[in-house]
Design a protein around this motif. Structure first.
Motif: not given
Length: 194
Positions: A17, A24, A39, A42-43, A20-21
């Protein structure tokens, strides 16, 4: 026993996660605007998770960009593996250039950021080099090496130009260019390679 030993995380998907964050946040804010705090938000993980899984921002970005390269290399490979012959392989190359299946606007933004970061980060530069070799290997299922080099330059470069051009991409022009490169430089891969 009080300890310095790390215990198994109680959230086994947390590292993924975070990666991925990271992508993003980089896509939204650029590498220059990427922070641990953004981060973590976002995660949806505690800020301390950043140092539990990663040795600083440089390591985090390197792992996130490696994840991006792996994902895109697999997509690239699948599109070429599905081609039954040279004509279908040419169509796959055109799809890589024109289609949104391979390089979405978000992915192109991330590629721009990765290219720039790789200029100053040896590990990410190595990731970029490996990605380039994997792309050529995938193209090599259907084309000789010198054709692979030319086609890969089109696959990487044309979508980048497309992202800054106001006119839509002309698929017929792309197909004619790909065909001209393939036929002009030597056609299909030698027998046994496809």
């Amino acid at each position: 026993m009080s300890g310095t030993r790390r215990q198994a995380p109680n959230d086994p998907g947390r590292k993924d996660r975070i990666l991925d964050a990271t992508l993003e946040v980089v896509a939204r804010d650029g590498v220059h605007g990427t922070t641990h705090r953004r981060i973590a938000a976002a995660a949806e993980v505690p800020l301390g998770s950043m140092t539990y899984y990663f040795d600083g921002m440089s390591d985090l970005l390197a792992q996130a960009f490696a994840r991006l390269a792996d994902t895109m290399s697999l997509q690239y490979r699948r599109m070429l593996e599905d081609a039954a012959d040279t004509a279908e392989a040419e169509t796959a190359v055109v799809d890589l250039i024109c289609g949104q299946a391979y390089a979405t606007h978000r992915e192109l933004t991330l590629i721009f950021e990765m290219y720039a970061y790789a200029n100053h980060h040896p590990e990410v530069r190595s990731t970029m080099h490996t990605w380039l070799l994997r792309s050529r290997e995938s193209l090599g299922l259907h084309f000789p090496e010198h054709v692979c080099r030319a086609l890969d330059a089109l696959v990487e470069g044309w979508p980048m130009h497309r992202s800054f051009d106001d006119a839509p991409l002309d698929r017929d022009l792309v197909a004619a260019t790909v065909h001209a490169v393939v036929t002009g430089l030597g056609g299909a891969a030698p027998a046994g390679r496809a």
